[in-house]
Design a protein around this motif. Structure first.
Motif, PDB file in Angstrom:
ATOM      1  N   TYR A  42      27.977  46.512  68.854  1.00 30.08           N
ATOM      2  CA  TYR A  42      26.970  46.467  69.904  1.00 30.08           C
ATOM      3  C   TYR A  42      25.615  46.057  69.330  1.00 30.08           C
ATOM      4  CZ  TYR A  42      29.920  48.581  73.500  1.00 30.08           C
ATOM      5  OH  TYR A  42      30.895  48.817  74.428  1.00 30.08           O
ATOM      6  N   TRP A  45      25.573  42.385  68.775  1.00 27.18           N
ATOM      7  CA  TRP A  45      25.440  41.714  70.072  1.00 27.18           C
ATOM      8  C   TRP A  45      23.989  41.764  70.532  1.00 27.18           C
ATOM      9  CZ3 TRP A  45      24.123  41.896  75.183  1.00 27.18           C
ATOM     10  CH2 TRP A  45      24.806  41.073  76.065  1.00 27.18           C
ATOM     11  N   ALA A  46      23.362  42.938  70.376  1.00 27.76           N
ATOM     12  CA  ALA A  46      21.964  43.107  70.787  1.00 27.76           C
ATOM     13  C   ALA A  46      21.037  42.220  69.965  1.00 27.76           C
ATOM     14  CB  ALA A  46      21.549  44.574  70.648  1.00 27.76           C
ATOM     15  N   PRO A 117      15.265  44.440  67.575  1.00 29.47           N
ATOM     16  CA  PRO A 117      15.349  45.111  68.879  1.00 29.47           C
ATOM     17  C   PRO A 117      15.138  46.611  68.737  1.00 29.47           C
ATOM     18  CG  PRO A 117      17.543  44.490  68.108  1.00 29.47           C
ATOM     19  CD  PRO A 117      16.562  43.862  67.160  1.00 29.47           C
ATOM     20  N   ILE A 122      18.492  47.886  72.613  1.00 26.79           N
ATOM     21  CA  ILE A 122      19.900  48.016  72.215  1.00 26.79           C
ATOM     22  C   ILE A 122      20.709  48.689  73.323  1.00 26.79           C
ATOM     23  CG2 ILE A 122      21.466  49.111  70.568  1.00 26.79           C
ATOM     24  CD1 ILE A 122      19.233  48.775  68.462  1.00 26.79           C
ATOM     25  N   ALA A 125      21.133  46.180  76.109  1.00 28.77           N
ATOM     26  CA  ALA A 125      22.100  45.152  75.714  1.00 28.77           C
ATOM     27  C   ALA A 125      23.529  45.682  75.815  1.00 28.77           C
ATOM     28  CB  ALA A 125      21.797  44.688  74.286  1.00 28.77           C
ATOM     29  N   LYS A 126      23.725  46.930  75.438  1.00 31.74           N
ATOM     30  CA  LYS A 126      25.056  47.532  75.523  1.00 31.74           C
ATOM     31  C   LYS A 126      25.541  47.594  76.973  1.00 31.74           C
ATOM     32  CE  LYS A 126      27.654  51.694  74.252  1.00 31.74           C
ATOM     33  NZ  LYS A 126      27.586  53.029  73.608  1.00 31.74           N
ATOM     34  N   ALA A 135      25.738  37.180  75.247  1.00 29.50           N
ATOM     35  CA  ALA A 135      24.446  37.465  74.619  1.00 29.50           C
ATOM     36  C   ALA A 135      23.452  36.331  74.841  1.00 29.50           C
ATOM     37  CB  ALA A 135      24.633  37.725  73.125  1.00 29.50           C
ATOM     38  N   ILE A 143      16.526  42.749  80.568  1.00 34.59           N
ATOM     39  CA  ILE A 143      16.283  43.816  79.588  1.00 34.59           C
ATOM     40  C   ILE A 143      15.121  44.695  80.049  1.00 34.59           C
ATOM     41  CG2 ILE A 143      15.563  44.316  77.233  1.00 34.59           C
ATOM     42  CD1 ILE A 143      18.387  43.297  77.331  1.00 34.59           C
TER      43      ILE A 143
END
Length: 451
Positions: A42, A45-46, A117, A122, A125-126, A135, A143
């Protein structure tokens, strides 16, 4: 352009086409709760989403910086200077080459651009990753909104999560545990009906298997999402957005003080940002200064407002004029502000019915929706007021406002359970960007994910 109703980017040539069906299987590049639950994935990805957003911002800033600026020397007339004493002429450096003290102060106080981030990014993003998002497609606006939603539900979350974990992580619920959970949920204004359903469902699950606190909270999230999504079963299309190429008329109802007029302004802005042409009909002619307030929001959102200059004019007449104007200008969304304070229920029903008859007569082919604006800070009191409007108007859903100013965010569950109405939009702030389409997944994550 980002269409907030569809939660996706829309190209100009795609704007007139309906959204493509979303596949249930997430992309392989996106971490999901089943295949990539580790925090490391995660985080990666973030970071990728963060880097992409920063690169877009840098590109936009570069374009702005390339715009030629007129120098100060060209715009400011020369000023006469006092004669300088001989002892002060030792430094012959031209003034324009000397270091500016003010510039140094600005540099010291400037806010540095983050390079990594933060925790809120984070978490946001999750939430997006678990919904199958890519992404590289995540926008800064999404966000920012998720951060605001999480912060807005912070009061409710902090009073719920830790205490719930302590109770549900002890196996099957005894009478003391049931009473404790019941008290916690009622304090959050979840409502008696929804509270009973949650406790019964959770108890049945815990009797079948012992769940650690984290797993129990995850199961609790499923129960709450089920409650919030249940009213959507009454609609053939659970999505909620204006139909392209047609006139859509959305009536907004609610008692005075819930943020109805403000919500109309935010909806108008949201619609324009999502690529829809929009207009407002100021039909709340009973409240003092209501029309002027709508006009201010119309200016802020750059949306035309149809209003009658006279006082105490017939609201139905304003709606009539609004429909005529919307038709002539080929407007896609007409937002109608209605009165929130009439002498009694009979008058309220008569007024709303009259407006509806005008709409049905003058806009037979229009897509008509009726939305109830509900102040989350009022809790159960607001819900009782809402019951009157649910009887007087053919409601399509609820707009929940001021969720950031209360520890009673659980009222969303009471709305879904007691009124059997879906929540269509949620507001978490006073800014024009602080109203977004409701997502049960995002709401529940913001409500029950620990700090």
């Amino acid at each position: 352009m980002f269409n907030w109703f569809r939660r996706q980017k829309v190209q100009p040539e795609q704007e007139q086409t309906p959204p493509a069906p979303v596949e249930d299987t997430p992309s392989e590049a996106t971490p999901t709760t089943s295949e990539a639950t580790s925090q490391e994935e995660y985080l990666d990805w973030a970071k990728k989403a963060f880097k992409n957003i920063q690169e877009k911002k840098a590109t936009a800033e570069a374009v702005v910086s390339e715009t030629p600026e007129t120098s100060i020397a060209e715009t400011e007339p020369p000023q006469e200077q006092e004669p300088v004493k001989e002892e002060e002429t030792e430094d012959n450096t031209p003034a324009w080459l000397k270091k500016s003290d003010r510039l140094e102060i600005l540099k010291e106080t400037a806010i540095e651009t983050p390079t990594e981030p933060d925790e809120d990014f984070i978490w946001s993003a999750k939430v997006l990753a678990n919904q199958g998002r890519q992404a590289e497609d995540v926008s800064e606006e999404e966000i920012t909104w998720l951060k605001k939603l999480r912060q807005g539900l912070g009061k409710t979350r902090r009073s719920l999560v830790n205490q719930l974990k302590a109770v549900v992580g002890q196996g099957p619920l005894n009478q003391d545990a049931v009473e404790e959970i019941e008290a916690l949920l009622l304090q959050a204004d979840v409502g008696v009906d929804a509270t009973d359903y949650i406790i019964t469902t959770l108890q049945n699950k815990l009797k079948q298997e012992a769940l650690p606190p984290e797993k129990a909270i995850e199961y609790l999230k499923e129960i709450i999402r089920e409650i919030l999504d249940a009213p959507l079963a009454n609609y053939s299309n659970p999505g909620f957005e204006p139909e392209k190429g047609k006139l859509n008329i959305w009536m907004l109802t609610g008692v005075n003080g819930v943020g109805k007029t403000t919500t109309i302004g935010k909806l108008a802005h949201l619609s324009k940002q999502s690529g829809y042409s929009c207009m407002i009909a100021a039909a709340d002619t009973f409240r003092a200064a209501a029309v002027e307030q709508v006009k201010v929001w119309g200016e802020r959102s750059q949306v035309e407002v149809i209003a009658n200059p006279g006082k105490n004019t017939d609201p139905a007449a304003v709606v009539y004029d609004g429909i005529e104007a919307a038709k002539s200008r080929e407007i896609e969304l007409l937002l109608v502000d209605t009165a929130g304070r009439l002498q009694n229920k009979k008058n309220l029903m008569a007024e709303l019915s009259k407006i509806r008859r005008i709409i049905d007569k003058k806009a037979e082919s229009a897509v008509v929706e009726s939305l109830l604006v509900l102040d989350a800070t009022l809790g159960q009191n607001g819900l009782r007021q809402a019951e009157v409007f649910s009887e007087a108007a053919q409601l399509s859903g609820v707009i929940l406002t001021k969720i950031d100013g209360t520890a009673k965010g659980g009222v969303a569950l009471a709305v879904a359970r007691q009124l059997n109405l879906p929540i269509r939009f949620v507001g978490a702030g006073e800014g024009i960007e602080d109203l977004r389409p409701f997502s049960s997944y995002e709401f529940v994550e913001a409500l029950l994910s620990g700090d």
